[in-house]
Write a protein that holds these residues in place. Structure first.
Motif, short mmCIF file in Angstrom:
data_model
loop_
_atom_site.label_atom_id
_atom_site.label_comp_id
_atom_site.label_asym_id
_atom_site.label_seq_id
_atom_site.Cartn_x
_atom_site.Cartn_y
_atom_site.Cartn_z
N LYS A 1 49.20 25.32 5.03
CA LYS A 1 50.49 25.32 5.73
C LYS A 1 51.61 25.72 4.76
CE LYS A 1 49.58 22.09 9.49
NZ LYS A 1 50.05 20.88 10.19
N ARG A 2 51.29 26.59 3.85
CA ARG A 2 52.29 27.08 2.92
C ARG A 2 52.76 28.46 3.39
NH1 ARG A 2 52.04 24.00 -1.79
NH2 ARG A 2 50.17 22.71 -1.95
N GLY A 3 53.83 28.92 2.80
CA GLY A 3 54.32 30.24 3.14
C GLY A 3 55.81 30.35 2.88
N HIS A 4 56.33 31.51 3.22
CA HIS A 4 57.76 31.77 3.03
C HIS A 4 58.26 32.61 4.19
CE1 HIS A 4 61.53 32.27 0.89
NE2 HIS A 4 61.47 33.57 1.11
N ILE B 1 56.80 25.01 3.66
CA ILE B 1 57.16 26.41 3.91
C ILE B 1 58.63 26.60 3.53
CG2 ILE B 1 57.47 28.20 5.65
CD1 ILE B 1 55.13 27.04 7.17
N SER B 2 58.89 27.53 2.63
CA SER B 2 60.26 27.80 2.18
C SER B 2 60.90 28.86 3.07
CB SER B 2 60.26 28.26 0.72
OG SER B 2 59.47 29.43 0.57
N VAL B 3 62.23 28.84 3.10
CA VAL B 3 62.99 29.75 3.96
C VAL B 3 64.12 30.38 3.16
CG1 VAL B 3 64.39 29.97 6.05
CG2 VAL B 3 62.47 28.35 6.01
N SER B 4 64.29 31.69 3.29
CA SER B 4 65.45 32.40 2.73
C SER B 4 66.30 32.89 3.89
CB SER B 4 65.02 33.59 1.88
OG SER B 4 64.30 33.18 0.75
N ILE B 5 67.62 32.71 3.78
CA ILE B 5 68.53 33.12 4.85
C ILE B 5 69.56 34.10 4.30
CG2 ILE B 5 70.28 32.34 6.50
CD1 ILE B 5 68.86 29.69 6.68
N PRO C 1 53.95 37.10 9.74
CA PRO C 1 53.13 36.05 9.12
C PRO C 1 53.21 34.77 9.94
CG PRO C 1 54.54 37.13 7.50
CD PRO C 1 55.00 37.61 8.83
N THR C 2 52.20 33.94 9.83
CA THR C 2 52.14 32.74 10.64
C THR C 2 53.32 31.82 10.39
OG1 THR C 2 49.75 32.85 10.74
CG2 THR C 2 50.73 30.72 11.20
N ALA C 3 53.77 31.71 9.14
CA ALA C 3 54.93 30.87 8.84
C ALA C 3 56.14 31.33 9.64
CB ALA C 3 55.23 30.90 7.35
#
Length: 303
Positions: free
Chosen positions: A91-94, A122-126, A282-284
């Motif tokens: 359950k990792r991702g970006h 899961i990290s997020v960039s905005i 991607p799934t994330a």
């Protein structure tokens, strides 16, 4: 004829930096090596890939084709890695997200809060930008998902949900328009000082269309790319700004601003969640997409 990914990466960095030297500095190699590899690729392909101008370099039409290939390849690689991770039950991702500033309150208070609760690894960039900027980032595959107001009709864009959010006149409670009876017209706005977004925003484009249809020219005293600046202009400078009410939801709830409906079918724009057509997210990103769609649907029901 083989395409060397390293050579294309040199081309990409040169265009991104605006110069071969800038690309070399980022890649930590000699500028002559970058220039030599690009020249070798030009000879192999038989076309010019870079053209020089007084501010640096830019891609030719052939160069743009290679850069588009480069972006697609990187996006496909990211998607494949994500899908393999799914198979391993990770359950990792970006996730990379681009949106108009007016969506920040909605996204951070609801979508991201719930997303981080359910997917804490899961990290997020905005990135924030006008409509044109968000669309450009999607086309370049630098972001997965976009939230925009009234994007252009383009077969390369996929809209996952669209909800109507009419543009209103946003004013302070003390402004004469706040006491206006019924729906205001664009002619009612013509005698007031306006603050407006610049032309890269879908909201400004909609207002411009309305001006043309009605034959009215509004008095724009301030132009900006900042919705926060527009709300301050309305609250503290006795001005008027034109925005969907959800962009000032907190200020309206606190009684600091008032949303006055404005007559005109052209002002009935839509908020969209979009991605690039043909890209397998991607799934994330798909997971975050579900929350964003839900929030916009809730916004529509509240309106």
């Amino acid at each position: 004829m083989n395409l060397d990914d390293r050579w294309i990466a040199y081309l990409h960095e040169s265009v991104l930096a605006g110069s071969v030297r800038g690309a070399a500095d980022k890649l930590d190699i000699n500028a002559s090596a970058v220039s030599r590899q690009i020249a070798m690729m030009e000879r192999q392909l038989g076309v010019q890939l870079l053209e020089r101008h007084n501010k640096g370099v830019r891609a030719t039409e052939a160069g743009e084709l290679l850069l588009n290939y480069h972006h697609r390849r990187l996006a496909d690689q990211e998607d494949t890695v994500s899908q393999i991770a799914d198979l391993r039950s990770l359950k990792r991702g970006h996730v990379t997200l681009a949106l108009g500033e007016g969506f920040i309150g909605l996204v951070t208070s609801s979508s991201l809060r719930r997303f981080h609760r359910d997917y804490p690894q899961i990290s997020v960039s905005i990135e924030t930008a006008g409509t044109n900027g968000v669309v450009r980032m999607l086309f370049e595959d630098t972001v997965h998902i976009g939230l925009v107001y009234s994007p252009p009709r383009d077969a390369r864009l996929r809209s996952h949900v669209a909800v109507r959010q009419a543009v209103c006149a946003i004013v302070s409670p003390a402004h004469p328009l706040a006491r206006h009876e019924g729906v205001a017209t664009i002619r009612d706005l013509a005698s007031h000082s306006l603050g407006q977004l610049n032309q890269s925003f879908g909201i400004r484009q909609i207002v411009g269309n309305m001006e043309q249809q009605e034959g009215v020219r509004l008095t724009t005293m301030m132009t900006t790319s900042s919705i926060a600046a527009l709300k301050n202009f309305a609250e503290h400078c006795e001005g008027v700004t034109l925005l969907p009410a959800f962009t000032a939801a907190q200020e309206i709830a606190e009684g600091r601003l008032v949303a006055v409906p404005v007559e005109g079918q052209a002002l009935n724009g839509h908020a969209h969640v979009i991605s690039r057509t043909g890209r397998e997210l991607p799934t994330a990103s798909k997971n975050l997409l579900r929350y964003l769609i839900s929030d916009l649907q809730t916004l529509a029901r509240a309106g």
